[in-house]
Design a protein around this motif. Sequence first.
Motif, PDB file in Angstrom:
ATOM      1  N   VAL A  79       0.835  -1.203   0.000  1.00  0.00           N
ATOM      2  CA  VAL A  79       0.000   0.000   0.000  1.00  0.00           C
ATOM      3  C   VAL A  79       0.868   1.251   0.000  1.00  0.00           C
ATOM      4  O   VAL A  79       0.602   2.200  -0.733  1.00  0.00           O
ATOM      5  CB  VAL A  79      -0.955  -0.007   1.216  1.00  0.00           C
ATOM      6  N   LEU A  80       1.910   1.269   0.811  1.00  0.00           N
ATOM      7  CA  LEU A  80       2.775   2.439   0.864  1.00  0.00           C
ATOM      8  C   LEU A  80       3.474   2.683  -0.476  1.00  0.00           C
ATOM      9  O   LEU A  80       3.508   3.811  -0.963  1.00  0.00           O
ATOM     10  CB  LEU A  80       3.803   2.294   1.981  1.00  0.00           C
ATOM     11  N   VAL A  81       4.005   1.634  -1.054  1.00  0.00           N
ATOM     12  CA  VAL A  81       4.701   1.783  -2.337  1.00  0.00           C
ATOM     13  C   VAL A  81       3.725   2.246  -3.419  1.00  0.00           C
ATOM     14  O   VAL A  81       4.059   3.092  -4.253  1.00  0.00           O
ATOM     15  CB  VAL A  81       5.406   0.471  -2.738  1.00  0.00           C
ATOM     16  N   GLU A  82       2.512   1.734  -3.393  1.00  0.00           N
ATOM     17  CA  GLU A  82       1.509   2.139  -4.381  1.00  0.00           C
ATOM     18  C   GLU A  82       1.172   3.628  -4.258  1.00  0.00           C
ATOM     19  O   GLU A  82       0.869   4.286  -5.241  1.00  0.00           O
ATOM     20  CB  GLU A  82       0.249   1.303  -4.183  1.00  0.00           C
ATOM     21  N   ARG A  83       1.271   4.158  -3.053  1.00  0.00           N
ATOM     22  CA  ARG A  83       0.919   5.559  -2.824  1.00  0.00           C
ATOM     23  C   ARG A  83       2.124   6.505  -2.870  1.00  0.00           C
ATOM     24  O   ARG A  83       1.986   7.693  -2.639  1.00  0.00           O
ATOM     25  CB  ARG A  83       0.190   5.692  -1.496  1.00  0.00           C
ATOM     26  N   TRP A  84       3.324   5.973  -3.145  1.00  0.00           N
ATOM     27  CA  TRP A  84       4.538   6.790  -3.221  1.00  0.00           C
ATOM     28  C   TRP A  84       4.576   7.543  -4.544  1.00  0.00           C
ATOM     29  O   TRP A  84       4.338   6.986  -5.604  1.00  0.00           O
ATOM     30  CB  TRP A  84       5.768   5.903  -3.081  1.00  0.00           C
TER      31      TRP A  84
ATOM     32  N   PHE B  17       4.073  10.272   0.192  1.00  0.00           N
ATOM     33  CA  PHE B  17       2.996   9.290   0.109  1.00  0.00           C
ATOM     34  C   PHE B  17       1.705  10.093   0.007  1.00  0.00           C
ATOM     35  O   PHE B  17       1.466  10.995   0.816  1.00  0.00           O
ATOM     36  CB  PHE B  17       2.941   8.409   1.365  1.00  0.00           C
ATOM     37  N   VAL B  18       0.868   9.781  -0.972  1.00  0.00           N
ATOM     38  CA  VAL B  18      -0.406  10.464  -1.116  1.00  0.00           C
ATOM     39  C   VAL B  18      -1.469   9.591  -0.457  1.00  0.00           C
ATOM     40  O   VAL B  18      -1.794   8.510  -0.944  1.00  0.00           O
ATOM     41  CB  VAL B  18      -0.731  10.730  -2.604  1.00  0.00           C
ATOM     42  N   LEU B  19      -1.973  10.079   0.668  1.00  0.00           N
ATOM     43  CA  LEU B  19      -2.983   9.363   1.443  1.00  0.00           C
ATOM     44  C   LEU B  19      -4.291  10.152   1.425  1.00  0.00           C
ATOM     45  O   LEU B  19      -4.324  11.304   0.977  1.00  0.00           O
ATOM     46  CB  LEU B  19      -2.504   9.188   2.889  1.00  0.00           C
ATOM     47  N   SER B  20      -5.345   9.564   1.941  1.00  0.00           N
ATOM     48  CA  SER B  20      -6.638  10.253   1.951  1.00  0.00           C
ATOM     49  C   SER B  20      -6.609  11.501   2.832  1.00  0.00           C
ATOM     50  O   SER B  20      -7.399  12.414   2.627  1.00  0.00           O
ATOM     51  CB  SER B  20      -7.738   9.297   2.429  1.00  0.00           C
ATOM     52  N   VAL B  21      -5.696  11.561   3.784  1.00  0.00           N
ATOM     53  CA  VAL B  21      -5.592  12.733   4.666  1.00  0.00           C
ATOM     54  C   VAL B  21      -4.661  13.800   4.102  1.00  0.00           C
ATOM     55  O   VAL B  21      -4.515  14.868   4.675  1.00  0.00           O
ATOM     56  CB  VAL B  21      -5.114  12.328   6.073  1.00  0.00           C
ATOM     57  N   GLY B  22      -3.983  13.515   3.013  1.00  0.00           N
ATOM     58  CA  GLY B  22      -3.055  14.463   2.403  1.00  0.00           C
ATOM     59  C   GLY B  22      -1.730  13.788   2.087  1.00  0.00           C
ATOM     60  O   GLY B  22      -1.609  12.560   2.106  1.00  0.00           O
ATOM     61  N   GLU B  23      -0.724  14.605   1.816  1.00  0.00           N
ATOM     62  CA  GLU B  23       0.602  14.090   1.496  1.00  0.00           C
ATOM     63  C   GLU B  23       1.462  14.067   2.754  1.00  0.00           C
ATOM     64  O   GLU B  23       1.470  15.021   3.524  1.00  0.00           O
ATOM     65  CB  GLU B  23       1.277  14.949   0.424  1.00  0.00           C
TER      66      GLU B  23
ATOM     67  N   LEU C 114      12.328   3.471  -2.561  1.00  0.00           N
ATOM     68  CA  LEU C 114      10.910   3.681  -2.865  1.00  0.00           C
ATOM     69  C   LEU C 114      10.706   4.039  -4.337  1.00  0.00           C
ATOM     70  O   LEU C 114       9.735   3.598  -4.959  1.00  0.00           O
ATOM     71  CB  LEU C 114      10.334   4.772  -1.962  1.00  0.00           C
ATOM     72  N   TYR C 115      11.609   4.838  -4.882  1.00  0.00           N
ATOM     73  CA  TYR C 115      11.534   5.170  -6.304  1.00  0.00           C
ATOM     74  C   TYR C 115      11.610   3.897  -7.148  1.00  0.00           C
ATOM     75  O   TYR C 115      10.795   3.683  -8.047  1.00  0.00           O
ATOM     76  CB  TYR C 115      12.660   6.131  -6.698  1.00  0.00           C
TER      77      TYR C 115
END
Length: 170
Positions: A11-16, A23-29, A123-124
């Motif tokens: 999940v973290l890698v998908e949102r990187w 990381f782009v999450l529902s609460v922000g970056e 992560l890249y």
Amino acid sequence: MIRGSYPLLAVLVERWRPKTHTFVLSVGEVTVTLEDVAHIFGLPIDGEPVSGWTDSSSDFVQSQSMAIFEREPVLSRNSKSYIKFDKSTAYAHAMYLPLLRNFEQIHTYSWGTACLAHLYRALYCASRYDTKEMDDPLNLLFVWTWERMPCISPVSRHILSPAEIPVAMR
């Protein structure tokens, strides 16, 4: 890898986002910062940069290991650029060997900066569509996630001593 951690890592890698290092999450970056590295691992973030010429040839690794440790290097099976430390499961990349020549100067380097740069690079690479796995800086990523998102931490925060630094020793 930490047991049961693959879904979290995926999940973290998908949102990187490599362009912004966030990381782009529902609460922000959100992102891992130098202060996070210093807090989690207790590594210095001020000082000389961890940099230099990289030579991973077997002759270089051999000569540097002999000069520093006065013994033949034990190389990693996966990569001949990594040497094993005595009685440890830890390996170091050959590029760090010149920095280890003078143990009195080790504390003057900004190891936290190097650690964060390594995480960003991993992560890249992991966020590329053709990558199947991620290497090395997973402990930093997991501890950072558990610190910043305590609801998913495997150990309740109230059980741990809040003043204990570095946090990764918990």
